[in-house]
Design an enzyme around this catalytic site. Sequence first.
Site, mmCIF file in Angstrom:
data_model
loop_
_atom_site.group_PDB
_atom_site.id
_atom_site.type_symbol
_atom_site.label_atom_id
_atom_site.label_comp_id
_atom_site.label_asym_id
_atom_site.label_seq_id
_atom_site.Cartn_x
_atom_site.Cartn_y
_atom_site.Cartn_z
ATOM 1 N N LYS A 127 0.884 -1.143 -0.028
ATOM 2 C CA LYS A 127 -0.022 -0.095 0.001
ATOM 3 C C LYS A 127 0.793 1.267 0.091
ATOM 4 O O LYS A 127 1.918 1.162 0.815
ATOM 5 C CB LYS A 127 -0.875 -0.013 1.268
ATOM 6 C CG LYS A 127 -1.969 1.053 1.383
ATOM 7 C CD LYS A 127 -2.901 0.889 2.552
ATOM 8 C CE LYS A 127 -3.967 2.092 2.695
ATOM 9 N NZ LYS A 127 -4.783 1.943 3.648
ATOM 10 N N SER A 164 -9.593 1.820 3.031
ATOM 11 C CA SER A 164 -8.805 2.436 2.131
ATOM 12 C C SER A 164 -7.684 1.721 1.088
ATOM 13 O O SER A 164 -7.450 2.336 0.410
ATOM 14 C CB SER A 164 -8.101 3.710 2.910
ATOM 15 O OG SER A 164 -7.351 3.065 3.865
ATOM 16 N N SER A 198 -9.757 -0.597 7.111
ATOM 17 C CA SER A 198 -9.427 -0.401 5.651
ATOM 18 C C SER A 198 -8.501 -1.470 5.140
ATOM 19 O O SER A 198 -8.228 -1.572 3.767
ATOM 20 C CB SER A 198 -8.112 0.762 5.888
ATOM 21 O OG SER A 198 -8.969 2.029 5.697
#
Lengths: 89, 426
Positions: free
Chosen positions: B32, B107, B131
């Site tokens: 990420k 996210s 997330s």
Amino acid sequence: MIERKDVEHIAELADIGITGEEIEEFTHQFNAILEYFDILDQVPEGTEGGTVIYNVLREDEITPSLPLHEAIGNAHSCEEEFIRAPRVM
Amino acid sequence: MATDDPLNAFITRCHIPPSGEGRLSGLTIAVKDNISTRGVQTTCGSQILKGYVPPYDAFAVERLKAEGATIIGKTNMDEFGMGNTTENSAYGPALNPVDPTRVPGGSSGGSGAAVGAGMIPLALGTDTGGSIRCPAAFCGIVGLKPTYGRVSRYGLIAYANSLEQIGPMARTVGEVSLLMSVISAYDPRDSTAQSRPFDHTPSSDVGGCRIGVVEEFFGEGVDHRVASTVFSAIERLEELGAEIVSCSMPSMRYALAAYYTTCMSEASSNLARYDGIRYGLASDDRKQWHHAFQEERQQGFGKEVRRRIMLGTFALSTGYYGKYYVKAQMARANVRADFARLFSDVDLLAGPTMPTTAFHLGEKSDPLSSYLADILTVPANLAGVPAISVPCGTVERLPVGLQLMGRHFEDERVVDAAFAFERVVS
């Protein structure tokens, strides 16, 4: 109730630029969000927090750090080993 | 959107070779984009960090490289982790691999989409209020939010320090467990990291395990088809020998408000560092400090980030600190106390990961309605307990996630129950 002037004041405190249109939009949205947060007024006081995790301590030993050129490598404006910043006064 | 990335799962493609050989040798992984990678752009999904190249690796990235993984890209995300759709990314939304007219969740949506589409077997995500678990549920994969303190946050670009953890995402529980064992090791550079390595091989034995079904997790706002899919999954665990117990978590009433007040307050402090001087968008050094600062932050931050910084600033300001921040911490203590009470009776808690299946793109345009979708994931972050999302069926072909939460540092038990469930349904 949050008003336009409050949103402008908060933006100033937070150092966030904001347009006139956004002040209108944020005022409306902040009121809806803060109204939802009002449920916190009903939280009973004096609850013990269950498990709380504490910080882990270590010896304060000197270890190698980043070379200077790498540490300032992402700055846009440098003079020798210094980073240039906007004027404060 | 690159032609080889139709889901817009990646912000940056790269090829970071391994530094050693180990348990991940021969495997590719995506990371990420809020996790620092030395020499490779790390943007947090934000315009303000466009072009920022970290001079060091996050601890989790060091571990991946040392264990033989090749890192092939930095995944798309809601800006600084603020969102549950990836629509708040400055680089355009990622798309759901099951139905590209829908969001992959967020996210860590780019990680969810890339793994869900089979582009890579493994990915790292981060979970501040759901997330990792939200995109895992929406993309039909497995995602684990570890116990707070079990994975070092060194090199994770901070949003809300007291809530967030780096964690593994993969198609199977076995792979999630493997990746967790790689990234969970002691690191003295994170003062909240505990020395509790995860050295575990999943077991499918859930005999005698007491699983609490929290009634509030099936309450208002939860799609009844999602609820019944999750109930069926819990029945499967019962057939495997687990004991199912009904229970209640009254603090759920305050959990979402406590979560948002806390994360916004922490964000307002953490994101004050973006002044365009040491990194990020250049500020105009001919202008007076505050003008330069305000202008740069207006251009560099998206609307949701600015909303959260402003609301956090408000919640910490004189006259409102007691009403919002202090009360939120009392509510957080209530949530922790509820978990402690329930875990004195049961070993695990079960419920849906998300109240619905994946949203359509653009469906959550109002901030409050988007926040409300996090109601089932934020309690685990407030308490710091481990929680996993494992696929448990579909509603109209869209994946549904079963969420299992456990006691602090009992990530192994959470993984085992998910593993047992996965084996019986696959």
